[in-house]
Design a protein around this motif. Structure first.
Motif: not given
Length: 138
Positions: A98, A101-103
């Motif tokens: 997670d 997966s975030s910028s």
């Protein structure tokens, strides 16, 4: 009228998200991956969303291009059975996925790995921990 749209299979969604994760970790665009596979970036989008299922030979090609084993795409997949005591590892692994997966997570990771001095790395970790502790206190 009842709409009869088929929902994507959770495994297909998971595999697609892992393709996206690895592709972004490498800083590769959907266009570049598609070009390497001889398909359009729109098809890559469909794979990454789980809308279209990735065939076995295509997944093997993707794993070669992204330089990971095919098993990478199935790690922590829904319904995956793990050995006893693996629950904590799975939730920890999901947290990492997670985050990456975030910028922001991806940017932080890319910047952090460029720091070669171990002392500076430790200071960065200490800073982030201190900021997190402050946020928890609020």
């Amino acid at each position: 009228m009842i709409e009869n749209k088929k929902k994507p299979n959770p495994i297909d969604i998971h595999v697609g998200s892992r393709i996206r994760l690895r592709r972004t970790m490498l800083g590769m665009s959907q266009e570049k991956l598609g070009e390497s596979l001889g398909i359009t970036f729109q098809q890559i989008q469909k794979y990454e969303k789980g809308t279209n299922r990735v065939g076995a030979s295509r997944l093997q090609n993707i794993s070669n291009i992204l330089n990971v084993p095919v098993s990478f795409f199935f790690e922590d997949a829904p319904g995956e059975h793990s050995s006893a005591g693996g629950g904590m590892e799975a939730s920890s692994s999901n947290y990492v996925v997670d985050f990456l997966s975030s910028s922001e997570g991806l940017q932080l990771n890319r910047a952090f790995v460029k720091i070669s001095d171990p002392k500076v790395r430790r200071k960065v970790v200490e800073l982030v921990k201190a900021l997190a502790a402050e946020a928890d206190a609020d």
